[in-house]
Design a protein around this motif. Structure first.
Motif, PDB file in Angstrom:
ATOM      1  N   ALA A   1      -3.862 -14.463  36.629  1.00  0.00           N
ATOM      2  CA  ALA A   1      -5.427 -14.494  36.544  1.00  0.00           C
ATOM      3  C   ALA A   1      -5.838 -13.131  36.835  1.00  0.00           C
ATOM      4  O   ALA A   1      -6.856 -12.604  36.054  1.00  0.00           O
ATOM      5  CB  ALA A   1      -6.121 -15.648  37.310  1.00  0.00           C
ATOM      6  N   SER A   2      -5.465 -12.529  38.160  1.00  0.00           N
ATOM      7  CA  SER A   2      -6.011 -11.398  38.464  1.00  0.00           C
ATOM      8  C   SER A   2      -5.761 -10.037  37.503  1.00  0.00           C
ATOM      9  O   SER A   2      -6.543  -9.251  37.133  1.00  0.00           O
ATOM     10  CB  SER A   2      -5.440 -11.038  39.840  1.00  0.00           C
ATOM     11  N   LEU A   3      -4.288 -10.194  36.979  1.00  0.00           N
ATOM     12  CA  LEU A   3      -4.061  -9.004  36.175  1.00  0.00           C
ATOM     13  C   LEU A   3      -4.729  -9.140  34.712  1.00  0.00           C
ATOM     14  O   LEU A   3      -5.181  -8.244  34.206  1.00  0.00           O
ATOM     15  CB  LEU A   3      -2.329  -9.553  35.826  1.00  0.00           C
ATOM     16  N   LEU A   4      -5.106 -10.695  34.294  1.00  0.00           N
ATOM     17  CA  LEU A   4      -5.894 -10.576  33.065  1.00  0.00           C
ATOM     18  C   LEU A   4      -7.342 -10.249  33.095  1.00  0.00           C
ATOM     19  O   LEU A   4      -7.830  -9.834  32.247  1.00  0.00           O
ATOM     20  CB  LEU A   4      -5.666 -12.116  32.537  1.00  0.00           C
ATOM     21  N   ARG A   5      -7.940 -10.348  34.324  1.00  0.00           N
ATOM     22  CA  ARG A   5      -9.195  -9.826  34.677  1.00  0.00           C
ATOM     23  C   ARG A   5      -9.287  -8.402  34.517  1.00  0.00           C
ATOM     24  O   ARG A   5     -10.249  -7.795  34.049  1.00  0.00           O
ATOM     25  CB  ARG A   5      -9.545 -10.204  36.295  1.00  0.00           C
ATOM     26  N   LEU A   6      -8.170  -7.567  34.732  1.00  0.00           N
ATOM     27  CA  LEU A   6      -8.077  -6.267  34.884  1.00  0.00           C
ATOM     28  C   LEU A   6      -7.725  -5.581  33.612  1.00  0.00           C
ATOM     29  O   LEU A   6      -8.229  -4.511  33.160  1.00  0.00           O
ATOM     30  CB  LEU A   6      -7.053  -5.767  35.987  1.00  0.00           C
ATOM     31  N   SER A   7      -7.060  -6.246  32.658  1.00  0.00           N
ATOM     32  CA  SER A   7      -6.290  -5.543  31.655  1.00  0.00           C
ATOM     33  C   SER A   7      -5.969  -6.630  30.496  1.00  0.00           C
ATOM     34  O   SER A   7      -5.441  -7.549  30.266  1.00  0.00           O
ATOM     35  CB  SER A   7      -5.091  -4.971  31.961  1.00  0.00           C
ATOM     36  N   GLU A   8      -6.472  -5.983  29.276  1.00  0.00           N
ATOM     37  CA  GLU A   8      -6.298  -6.735  28.042  1.00  0.00           C
ATOM     38  C   GLU A   8      -4.976  -6.431  27.609  1.00  0.00           C
ATOM     39  O   GLU A   8      -4.398  -7.277  27.000  1.00  0.00           O
ATOM     40  CB  GLU A   8      -7.317  -6.129  26.911  1.00  0.00           C
TER      41      GLU A   8
END
Length: 287
Positions: free
Chosen positions: A209-216
Motif C-alpha cells: 500500500a505504501s509503495l503504491l501510494r508513492l509510485s505508479e
C-alpha cells in the motif's frame, strides 16, 4: 519500577567495563549476555529502559572491534532490538551511528536468520521514527532489507520482520525510482508463497500500500506481474482471512491506494472487485 534506577546504574557499570576492556571478546560476550538479562527483566515488569548515549556508544564500540564474531553480533542485534523499543534509546542509537553498523552486519551475515530477524526489527523501529535524519543510509537499507527477504524466503518470521522494515522505509520515502518495481515484485512473491501466514500477509499488504501510494510504477507492476496479477492475490487473501479484521484492514488500505490509478481501476473492474468491496462493507460496517 522501583528497581529501575538500580538496573540503569548496573547497566551503565556493565557498559563501562565493556568499554574499558573492549579488546576482550569474552568480556564483551559476557557483558552483552548480562545486559540482555537486565533488559529482559525490565520488560517482564513492563518497564522500558531508555539507555543513555554513553551506553549505546560502548555497545557499538564492541561491535566495531569484533565485527567478525557472529556470536557477539547476534547478541548485539538482539539487544539493539530490545533497546529500540524506547524512543529515547532509539534516538541515542541513531546518534552514535547504529544504522551504518547494522547494515554492515546484515550484509556480512545475511545467512544468519536470527541476526536478520533482530536487525530488521531495529531498522523498523529506527525508520518509523518521525525524527529521522538518516535518509541516505535508509535508502541503502531498502536494498539490504530486500536481500534479507530473498535470502530467507522459507522463514516466515524473518519475512514478517523484513516486510515491516520495508513498510517503515517506504513511509519515510526512502525508495528510489529504481527500487519500486523490484520491491513490488518481491512483496507479491511473499503473498504468493505464504498465504497461510496472516501476519505476513498483513505486513506485505501494508508495505505494498505504501509503495503504491508513492509510485505508479509499483501500481503497474502490481497488476502486470508475470507470475499473476496482484488483484487475484489480494482477493484470495481476503477470502482466506475474511474473519480477521486486521488482515482485511490492511487489504482495504492497499485497495484504497490502488484506486488512484486509472489503469488499476479498469483492471479492478475487470476482476469484479465491486462485489468484494460491497461484501467487506457489509461484514465490517463499523470499520
Amino acid at each position: 519500577s522501583t528497581a529501575l534506577p538500580y538496573l540503569l546504574k548496573f547497566t551503565e557499570l556493565t557498559s563501562f567495563a565493556m568499554e574499558t576492556h573492549v579488546d576482550s571478546l569474552k568480556l564483551q560476550v559476557d557483558g552483552y549476555n548480562l545486559l540482555l538479562k537486565i533488559l529482559s527483566q525490565a520488560l517482564e515488569q513492563d518497564v522500558v529502559m531508555a539507555l543513555g548515549e554513553n551506553v549505546a556508544s560502548s555497545l557499538l564500540e564492541a561491535v566495531r572491534k569484533h565485527a567478525e564474531n557472529e556470536e557477539l553480533l547476534l547478541l548485539a542485534c538482539t539487544l539493539l532490538m530490545m533497546m529500540s523499543a524506547s524512543e529515547v534509546a532509539a534516538e541515542n542509537l541513531r546518534k552514535v551511528g547504529v544504522i551504518a553498523d547494522l547494515l554492515s552486519i546484515l550484509t556480512n551475515f545475511l545467512h544468519n536468520e536470527k541476526i536478520c530477524l533482530s536487525g530488521c526489527g531495529v531498522l523498523w523501529s529506527l525508520a518509523a521514527s518521525e525524527n529521522n535524519r538518516d535518509q541516505e543510509l535508509l535508502r541503502r537499507a531498502v536494498l539490504v532489507t530486500a536481500a534479507v527477504l530473498q535470502e530467507h524466503f522459507q522463514n516466515e518470521t524473518v519475512m514478517e520482520s523484513a516486510c515491516l522494515a520495508l513498510w517503515a522505509l517506504s513511509l519515510q520515502d526512502c525508495l528510489t525510482e529504481d527500487d519500486y518495481e523490484p520491491t513490488t515484485a518481491l512483496l507479491l512473491d511473499v503473498l504468493r508463497m505464504n498465504p497461510e501466514r496472516p501476519v505476513l500477509v498483513k505486513n506485505a499488504c501494508l508495505a505494498l500500500a505504501s509503495l503504491l501510494r508513492l509510485s505508479e510504477i509499483s501500481a503497474l507492476r502490481f497488476i502486470t506481474d508475470s507470475k499473476g496479477s496482484g488483484i487475484d492475490l489480494i482477493k484470495d487473501s481476503y477470502h482466506l482471512y475474511l474473519n480477521d479484521p486486521e488482515t482485511v484492514g490492511s487489504i482495504c488500505l492497499l485497495m484504497n491506494e490502488m484506486v488512484q490509478y486509472d489503469e488499476v481501476v479498469l483492471d479492478m473492474l475487470s476482476h469484479k472487485m465491486e462485489g468484494l468491496m460491497c461484501e467487506i462493507k457489509s461484514l465490517f460496517p463499523s470499520s
